[in-house]
Design a protein around this motif. Structure first.
Motif, PDB file in Angstrom:
ATOM      1  N   MET A 149      32.421   9.636   3.128  1.00  0.00           N
ATOM      2  CA  MET A 149      33.041   8.709   2.189  1.00  0.00           C
ATOM      3  C   MET A 149      32.865   7.270   2.657  1.00  0.00           C
ATOM      4  SD  MET A 149      36.611  10.850   1.773  1.00  0.00           S
ATOM      5  CE  MET A 149      37.339   9.749   0.570  1.00  0.00           C
ATOM      6  N   PHE A 150      32.461   6.383   1.750  1.00  0.00           N
ATOM      7  CA  PHE A 150      32.528   4.948   1.998  1.00  0.00           C
ATOM      8  C   PHE A 150      33.859   4.500   1.408  1.00  0.00           C
ATOM      9  CE2 PHE A 150      30.663   0.507   0.845  1.00  0.00           C
ATOM     10  CZ  PHE A 150      31.519  -0.078   1.765  1.00  0.00           C
ATOM     11  N   GLY A 151      34.867   4.413   2.268  1.00  0.00           N
ATOM     12  CA  GLY A 151      36.236   4.178   1.849  1.00  0.00           C
ATOM     13  C   GLY A 151      37.122   5.235   2.478  1.00  0.00           C
ATOM     14  N   ARG A 152      38.335   4.857   2.791  1.00  0.00           N
ATOM     15  CA  ARG A 152      39.230   5.793   3.453  1.00  0.00           C
ATOM     16  C   ARG A 152      39.783   6.839   2.484  1.00  0.00           C
ATOM     17  NH1 ARG A 152      42.194   1.064   6.756  1.00  0.00           N
ATOM     18  NH2 ARG A 152      40.688  -0.150   5.534  1.00  0.00           N
ATOM     19  N   PRO A 153      40.203   8.001   2.985  1.00  0.00           N
ATOM     20  CA  PRO A 153      40.849   9.014   2.133  1.00  0.00           C
ATOM     21  C   PRO A 153      42.295   8.612   1.877  1.00  0.00           C
ATOM     22  CG  PRO A 153      40.696   9.828   4.386  1.00  0.00           C
ATOM     23  CD  PRO A 153      39.990   8.495   4.361  1.00  0.00           C
ATOM     24  N   TRP A 154      42.484   7.664   0.982  1.00  0.00           N
ATOM     25  CA  TRP A 154      43.805   7.087   0.726  1.00  0.00           C
ATOM     26  C   TRP A 154      44.802   8.164   0.314  1.00  0.00           C
ATOM     27  CZ3 TRP A 154      43.486   2.498   2.688  1.00  0.00           C
ATOM     28  CH2 TRP A 154      42.315   1.757   2.564  1.00  0.00           C
ATOM     29  N   GLY A 155      46.008   8.046   0.853  1.00  0.00           N
ATOM     30  CA  GLY A 155      47.066   8.985   0.490  1.00  0.00           C
ATOM     31  C   GLY A 155      47.340  10.035   1.532  1.00  0.00           C
ATOM     32  N   LEU A 156      46.413  10.268   2.458  1.00  0.00           N
ATOM     33  CA  LEU A 156      46.670  11.228   3.528  1.00  0.00           C
ATOM     34  C   LEU A 156      47.701  10.647   4.499  1.00  0.00           C
ATOM     35  CD1 LEU A 156      43.147  12.652   4.502  1.00  0.00           C
ATOM     36  CD2 LEU A 156      44.862  13.645   2.993  1.00  0.00           C
ATOM     37  N   PRO A 157      48.557  11.494   5.091  1.00  0.00           N
ATOM     38  CA  PRO A 157      49.541  10.988   6.064  1.00  0.00           C
ATOM     39  C   PRO A 157      48.890  10.286   7.249  1.00  0.00           C
ATOM     40  CG  PRO A 157      50.058  13.239   5.404  1.00  0.00           C
ATOM     41  CD  PRO A 157      48.712  12.928   4.847  1.00  0.00           C
ATOM     42  N   ASP A 158      47.721  10.772   7.662  1.00  0.00           N
ATOM     43  CA  ASP A 158      47.006  10.178   8.793  1.00  0.00           C
ATOM     44  C   ASP A 158      45.517  10.176   8.469  1.00  0.00           C
ATOM     45  OD1 ASP A 158      45.986   9.290  11.156  1.00  0.00           O
ATOM     46  OD2 ASP A 158      46.734  10.923  12.403  1.00  0.00           O
ATOM     47  N   VAL A 159      45.016   9.041   7.974  1.00  0.00           N
ATOM     48  CA  VAL A 159      43.607   8.984   7.565  1.00  0.00           C
ATOM     49  C   VAL A 159      42.672   9.153   8.757  1.00  0.00           C
ATOM     50  CG1 VAL A 159      44.070   7.580   5.524  1.00  0.00           C
ATOM     51  CG2 VAL A 159      43.557   6.457   7.696  1.00  0.00           C
ATOM     52  N   ASP A 160      43.138   8.783   9.973  1.00  0.00           N
ATOM     53  CA  ASP A 160      42.292   8.930  11.151  1.00  0.00           C
ATOM     54  C   ASP A 160      42.036  10.397  11.484  1.00  0.00           C
ATOM     55  OD1 ASP A 160      42.221   6.221  11.352  1.00  0.00           O
ATOM     56  OD2 ASP A 160      43.690   6.061  12.964  1.00  0.00           O
ATOM     57  N   ALA A 161      42.924  11.284  11.032  1.00  0.00           N
ATOM     58  CA  ALA A 161      42.774  12.717  11.311  1.00  0.00           C
ATOM     59  C   ALA A 161      42.227  13.472  10.097  1.00  0.00           C
ATOM     60  CB  ALA A 161      44.114  13.308  11.740  1.00  0.00           C
ATOM     61  N   ALA A 162      41.584  12.760   9.195  1.00  0.00           N
ATOM     62  CA  ALA A 162      41.042  13.394   7.991  1.00  0.00           C
ATOM     63  C   ALA A 162      40.048  14.500   8.362  1.00  0.00           C
ATOM     64  CB  ALA A 162      40.353  12.358   7.112  1.00  0.00           C
ATOM     65  N   PRO A 163      40.022  15.608   7.605  1.00  0.00           N
ATOM     66  CA  PRO A 163      39.119  16.722   7.925  1.00  0.00           C
ATOM     67  C   PRO A 163      37.678  16.492   7.494  1.00  0.00           C
ATOM     68  CG  PRO A 163      40.381  17.235   5.965  1.00  0.00           C
ATOM     69  CD  PRO A 163      40.897  15.910   6.466  1.00  0.00           C
ATOM     70  N   HIS A 164      37.378  15.304   7.017  1.00  0.00           N
ATOM     71  CA  HIS A 164      36.020  14.997   6.594  1.00  0.00           C
ATOM     72  C   HIS A 164      35.698  13.562   7.012  1.00  0.00           C
ATOM     73  CE1 HIS A 164      38.922  14.652   3.198  1.00  0.00           C
ATOM     74  NE2 HIS A 164      38.500  13.403   3.242  1.00  0.00           N
ATOM     75  N   PRO A 165      34.435  13.221   7.137  1.00  0.00           N
ATOM     76  CA  PRO A 165      34.068  11.908   7.692  1.00  0.00           C
ATOM     77  C   PRO A 165      34.186  10.780   6.674  1.00  0.00           C
ATOM     78  CG  PRO A 165      32.091  13.158   7.183  1.00  0.00           C
ATOM     79  CD  PRO A 165      33.247  14.074   6.910  1.00  0.00           C
TER      80      PRO A 165
END
Length: 328
Positions: A149-165
Motif C-alpha cells: 500500500m502507498f498510504g497507511r492502513p488507516w483505522g487499525l489500532p496499530d498501523v506499525d503492526a499491520a499484517p501487510h506491507p
C-alpha cells in the motif's frame, strides 16, 4: 561479441556454473556476495539481458504489477503521475512491468483486481489512495495475493503492526516542520486549512500543525476545513476573514487548498501547501515535497525483497520524511 550474450557466456566470463548465474539473476540472496559481484560484473561487461518471456514461462509469473490509475482531482493529481513514473523505473530495474487499469470506485476496482488475479495477469498489486474502512487489503489478504500500500492502513489500532506491507510519507512531520519554521520567522497566528475529519492523511497533517503551535495559542478559530477544491478553499478563507479571523500565515493539507487560500489572502500572507505541484512552483507558493522516487523504490522492495520475483507474503513498512520547499 557478434551475438547477444547468453547465460553460458556470462557463466564462462565469471568462472561459475549456469545455475549460479540463474541464481544471481533470480535469487541473489542465496549466492555468496563475492560470487554475486563477479557475476554481476560479467553481466554488465557483456551487456547480458535476461529473456523476459522465457523467464515468465519458467517461473509461471507474469513479471507484472497492477496499479489503478486514479481519477485526477485538483491540482495535486500530478503527484500520482510522478509516483507512477518512479514506480515504472523501480519496477523496470527488477525486470517487472506495470499494468495500469481504471475503475470508477473501489467496488469497480475490486472487480478489476479479481479479473486480473483469475487470469494470472499480475503477480501483485500496488494500492494507492488508502482510506478508513478500505476493503482492498482484506480482500487481497484472504486470497493470498501479494500487495503493498502507498498510504497507511488507516483505522487499525496499530498501523506499525499491520499484517501487510505499506509505505507512506510522514505528513505530520512535514506540516510540523513548516509551522515551526513560520513560528521562527515571528508569525504567531498560523492557521490550518484541511479536509473534513476522517481523512487519514488530512488528520495527520493537521496533527503536525497542532503539535507545533504554542500551547497558549487558541486553535479553534485558526482551524479551517473544506473539500479539496480551489473555489471552496477561497470561500472558506474569505468567510473566516469576514468573520473577524486574522492569519499571520496559513499551512494547508494540499496545494489545491493553498492556491485557494492564496487567492483569498493575497501574496502578503505566507501560505504553505502540500505536494509541491508544478502550480505551486509556478506561483511561488511554498509546499511540502513528498520523496516519490524513494516511495516507489520502497514499495517495490517490500513486494520483492532483494530478488526479482514477487514474494508470496510480505510484511513491514516504511515511513519516509518529506521536506518543505520554501519560496519567497
Amino acid at each position: 561479441m557478434s551475438h547477444p550474450a547468453t547465460v553460458a557466456d556470462v557463466a564462462r566470463a565469471a568462472g561459475v556454473s549456469r545455475q549460479t548465474v540463474s541464481n544471481v539473476l533470480n535469487r541473489p540472496e542465496v549466492v555468496r556476495p563475492s560470487t554475486r559481484s563477479r557475476v554481476q560484473a560479467a553481466v554488465q561487461e557483456l551487456g547480458y539481458r535476461p529473456h523476459a518471456s522465457a523467464r515468465r514461462l519458467r517461473t509461471r509469473q507474469s513479471s507484472t504489477l497492477g496499479v489503478r490509475l486514479e481519477p485526477v482531482h485538483g491540482i495535486s493529481g500530478a503527484v500520482l503521475d510522478r509516483f507512477l513514473h518512479a514506480l515504472v523505473d523501480s519496477a523496470d530495474e527488477r525486470g517487472m512491468r506495470i499494468l495500469l487499469f481504471t475503475a470508477e470506485d473501489v467496488d469497480d476496482e475490486l472487480a478489476h483486481i479479481e479479473h486480473l488475479v483469475e487470469g494470472s495477469d499480475v503477480d501483485g498489486f500496488v494500492l494507492t489512495s488508502t482510506f478508513h474502512g478500505d476493503p482492498r487489503p482484506a480482500w487481497l489478504g484472504t486470497r493470498g495475493v501479494p500487495f503493498v500500500m502507498f498510504g497507511r492502513p488507516w483505522g487499525l489500532p496499530d498501523v506499525d503492526a499491520a499484517p501487510h506491507p505499506w509505505v507512506d510519507v510522514d505528513g505530520r512531520a512535514g506540516l510540523h516542520d513548516a509551522t515551526t519554521h513560520l513560528l521562527a520567522l515571528g508569525h504567531r497566528r498560523i492557521g490550518f486549512l484541511g479536509w473534513p475529519s476522517h481523512s487519514g492523511q488530512g488528520d495527520e497533517r493537521r496533527r503536525g500543525w497542532q503539535g507545533a503551535m504554542p500551547p497558549d495559542e487558541p486553535l479553534d478559530a485558526l482551524d479551517l476545513t473544506c473539500e479539496d477544491d480551489v473555489a471552496a478553499a477561497r470561500r472558506t478563507v474569505t468567510g473566516a476573514l469576514d468573520g473577524g479571523a486574522r492569519f499571520d500565515a496559513l499551512v494547508c493539507a494540499s496545494d489545491t487548498l493553498a492556491l485557494g487560500a492564496r487567492f483569498a489572502l493575497g501574496a502578503s500572507v505566507p501560505v504553505v501547501g502540500y505536494d509541491d505541484t508544478p502550480v505551486a512552483e509556478a506561483l511561488g507558493i511554498s509546499s511540502v515535497e513528498q520523496p516519490l522516487v524513494e516511495v516507489a523504490s520502497a514499495a517495490v522492495e517490500l513486494l520483492m525483497g532483494s530478488g526479482r520475483s514477487v514474494l508470496p507474503a510480505s510484511t513491514g513498512h516504511r515511513l519516509l520524511a518529506p521536506r518543505v520547499v520554501w519560496r519567497a
